[in-house]
Design a protein around this motif. Structure first.
Motif: not given
Length: 125
Positions: A63, A67, A82, A89
């Motif tokens: 991520v 994120f 996000m 995900d």
């Protein structure tokens, strides 16, 4: 009663964005390590991101760059922004607090002792 409450999950097309929130009730999210975890069907729960009271953050490789974890001190709320979401995900997302760490936050779920109930994120292609 002490608890954490997540919100903000939903269904979004790949490439879209969501912001998860985690509000503390009689739990101060500003003074200890806080983390976001996720669990996809048939998979183990994994650490996504963590933040310490000084604002130091850590992210899972999967991520990183997409994120962002943050804390709103005035609202006693933890967030997970996000962006550029991918189908992989898709999972139930949980926020968690570690009462005993304030500097080097752990990626291991066993270190966290206060958990929210989870919020579902579904990303479709």
């Amino acid at each position: 009663q002490v608890y954490l409450a997540e919100s903000g999950g939903g269904s979004v097309q790949a490439g879209g964005s969501l912001r998860l929130s985690c509000a503390g009730s009689r739990y101060d999210v500003r003074v200890n390590c806080m983390g976001w975890f996720r669990q996809a069907p048939g998979k183990e729960r994994e650490g996504v991101a963590s933040i310490n009271p000084a604002g130091g953050t850590r992210y899972a490789d999967s991520v990183q760059g997409r994120f962002t974890i943050s804390v709103d001190n005035g609202k006693n709320t933890l967030y997970l922004q996000m962006n550029n979401l991918k189908p992989e995900d898709t999972a139930m997302y949980y926020c968690a607090g570690d009462l005993y760490r304030v500097k080097s936050c752990s990626d291991d779920e066993s270190a966290y002792n206060t958990w929210g109930q989870g919020t579902q994120v579904t990303v479709y292609s």
